[in-house]
Design an enzyme around this catalytic site. Structure first.
Site, short mmCIF file in Angstrom:
data_model
loop_
_atom_site.label_atom_id
_atom_site.label_comp_id
_atom_site.label_asym_id
_atom_site.label_seq_id
_atom_site.Cartn_x
_atom_site.Cartn_y
_atom_site.Cartn_z
N CYS A 279 34.95 39.74 42.92
CA CYS A 279 35.92 40.74 42.45
C CYS A 279 35.78 42.04 43.24
CB CYS A 279 35.72 41.01 40.96
SG CYS A 279 36.92 42.18 40.28
N PRO B 97 40.80 31.15 39.39
CA PRO B 97 40.85 32.07 38.25
C PRO B 97 41.55 33.35 38.65
CG PRO B 97 38.62 31.98 39.17
CD PRO B 97 39.43 30.93 39.88
N LEU B 98 42.60 33.72 37.92
CA LEU B 98 43.46 34.84 38.30
C LEU B 98 43.56 35.83 37.14
CD1 LEU B 98 46.20 32.53 39.79
CD2 LEU B 98 44.77 34.05 41.16
N LYS C 243 31.74 31.91 42.64
CA LYS C 243 32.85 32.20 43.55
C LYS C 243 32.57 33.53 44.23
CE LYS C 243 37.92 32.52 43.81
NZ LYS C 243 38.14 33.88 44.33
N ASP D 293 45.07 32.10 51.74
CA ASP D 293 46.24 31.93 52.61
C ASP D 293 46.87 30.54 52.58
OD1 ASP D 293 45.74 34.50 53.31
OD2 ASP D 293 45.11 34.10 55.36
#
Length: 590
Positions: free
Chosen positions: A337, A252-253, A376, A440
């Site tokens: 976040c 989720p971006l 997350k 990464d």
């Protein structure tokens, strides 16, 4: 165009393209001397993060907009409406069309934007009336993205007339104090009683809600009085999460993880997609912009949404609301976040330092939801507070379906390397819960190296830089994609954007805005044929270089004005006074 492993790349640590200092190894023939900054050029500020003071690149004024009542052929009933009501006047101001093919009309047989469409010549007659292909529209309307927030529900949310029955029952069972919530309902009931008493001229006293002790109000006593006037949420059949192990998960971006971008990633092989982070408070207030983040395209076969909240009452109600109204396969809680606005409210990564509250929130979400719940998180808030391991061990007993761990702390943001060894330890602590690792991954080799540390891999920035990474992983090959093929991807995004945000001026500029935000990541990709050593690493900054053709050179530019030029190729000239400043300033390079 495919490179299998490193057989076509020159692997050398003695050449000019060494990996020292975080500089990507570029072939010598593509190197360019970096130009000296001009006298009037501002010095680039150190570090990165968000451009918090940026302004919106374009704002459409009411006097330049067509009244929507007129577009629909209705009479405008808005007092002192500043918008245009004459078709000829609007068409004179609208300017030339941007193209001859309207994506909405060609795909669905109907463009709801009518004469305001910037591609209107394909579906407007000589009198500027909208043409509809009825057969195509009837056939394709089942594939339209469905609204997530009905008008009736939005009105009830804004007037606080929604009954969260399952959440209230859960609060009672867990002895959570939600009396303020019930007193709001009691106040409304008393107001209705006063209205009825006034009409019947009766003077019987009505108890004031402020006089009633907290323990005298209960959800069961209020329900019978409000059920006919309130929007009462109804549970659905419980869904079970399928086995997600080994699947490719698109992260989720925020801002850039929109529906058109997710469609691009699905076409390249992403298995699981998740919407942008939505704030619980805004969802419960009926904010249509926040609800738009929950929309799902029919090609997203495994789709979840992500919410952010700091208290069990808010998150439980939001989960009950979403699971009863939206078509989703899971709901994810954001506990990673790092931005100050979220962290200072006690949400996002701040919950990692509040294990008891986090456990309570997730337990409540599981009990109030018809769909699986996930979380997350990061590995901790700082190097001295690595709480991810202990949280995984505690949270696996809350009933959640899976956990995702980003291998950095909040303090690191996106600098330094992700700690996949710590992710492996989290996987062992969370057993038997499925755990995804994140951080990464920019090539299939990065994926292969890190897969053993988790049950699956979530990809975020790697997908923004090159969305075809999912294809490379599944085919286990490096794709030397040409500049023409990359531009075709940009054009697809624009078509999907116009379909999603609209083909009028507002929709076109919104599509342009999100395209430019994406280009702030997409330009970081270094073509395989330009690299001296494969693969490209996500934290490597390229030296000043030129591409193999003019378009490739343009697409690798880190100048925002060059991104605007790319947008003009696919969306026409930008409006006057247009100014774009990217939301994110990259600080992830060494």
């Amino acid at each position: 165009p495919y490179y299998q492993g490193r057989d076509k790349a020159v692997v050398s640590t003695q050449s000019t393209g060494t990996m020292l200092g975080g500089v990507a190894p570029i072939r010598q023939e593509y190197h360019l001397p970096k130009p000296a900054p001009g006298d009037g050029e501002k010095k680039r500020r150190h570090g990165g993060g968000q451009n918090k003071k940026r302004k919106h690149p374009f704002k459409l004024l009411p006097q330049d907009m067509m009244c929507q009542f007129t577009v629909r052929g209705e009479e405008c009933n808005v007092l002192k409406c500043k918008k245009i009501h004459q078709k000829a006047e609007f068409m004179a101001k609208k300017g030339e069309d941007l193209g001859e093919n309207c994506v909405l009309y060609s795909n669905y047989g109907k463009c709801i934007f009518g004469l305001t469409c910037r591609y209107g010549s394909s579906h407007l007659d000589s009198d500027f009336n909208n043409i509809v292909d009825e057969k195509l529209y009837e056939k394709m309307k089942v594939f339209e993205v469905q609204k997530t927030l009905l008008k009736e529900l939005q009105q009830k949310l804004r007037s606080r007339k929604v009954w969260f029955g399952r959440s209230y029952q859960n609060f009672d069972e867990n002895k959570i104090d939600y009396s303020d919530e019930l007193r709001k309902h009691q106040k409304w009931i008393n107001e209705q009683k006063r209205i009825r008493l006034d009409k019947s001229n009766e003077n019987e006293p009505v108890s004031q809600p402020s006089d009633a002790p907290k323990n005298e109000i209960s959800s069961s006593s209020l329900y019978d009085e409000i059920k006919d006037e309130y929007y009462c949420l109804k549970p659905r059949e419980k869904r079970k999460m399928q086995d997600l192990r080994g699947k490719l998960f698109l992260s989720p971006l925020t801002t850039v993880g929109n529906l058109p971008f997710r469609r691009i990633c699905k076409e390249f092989g992403a298995d699981i997609t998740c919407g942008e982070m939505a704030l619980c408070e805004d969802l419960l207030q009926g904010n249509h912009c926040e609800w738009a983040l929950l929309k799902r395209h029919h090609t997203e076969d495994i789709f979840g949404v992500q919410i952010c909240g700091n208290h069990m009452i808010k998150t439980s109600k939001a989960v009950e609301l979403i699971s009863s109204q939206c078509d989703v396969d899971f709901i994810d809680l954001n506990v990673g976040c790092p931005i100050d606005l979220v962290f200072n409210r006690g949400a996002g990564s701040a919950l990692m330092d509040k294990a008891n509250r986090l456990e309570q929130i997730l337990t409540g979400m599981v009990q109030c939801s018809d769909v699986p719940i996930s979380v997350k998180m990061r590995i901790g808030t700082s190097d001295s507070k690595l709480t991810g391991l202990s949280l995984c061990e505690r949270l696996k007993n809350t009933g959640i379906s899976h956990i995702t761990v980003h291998g950095r702390t909040r303090q690191q943001r996106y600098t330094k390397h992700a700690d996949w060894d710590y992710i492996r330890r989290c996987k062992e602590a969370a057993n038997p819960i499925t755990l995804f690792g994140n951080g990464d991954v920019l090539s299939y080799e990065d994926y292969n190296t890190n897969l053993a540390a988790a049950h699956g891999v979530m990809i975020g920035r790697g997908a923004l830089i090159k969305p075809w990474i999912f294809k490379e992983i599944k085919e286990q090959k490096h794709w030397d994609i040409s500049s023409t093929e990359r531009m075709e991807i940009v054009q697809r995004f624009v078509r999907y954007g116009l379909e999603h945000w609209g083909t009028d001026t507002s929709g076109v500029e919104k599509t342009r805005h999100f395209l430019l935000e994406w280009l702030s990541f997409l330009h970081r990709y270094i073509p395989v044929g330009v690299l001296e050593v494969l693969p490209q690493r996500i934290n490597q900054r390229p030296p000043y270089y030129q591409g193999r053709d003019q378009l490739e050179t343009l697409m690798c530019s880190d100048n925002a004005q060059d991104w605007v030029k790319i947008s003009e190729i696919v969306l026409g000239k930008v409006p006057d006074a247009f100014n774009f400043v990217p939301k994110h300033i990259a600080n992830s390079y060494n």
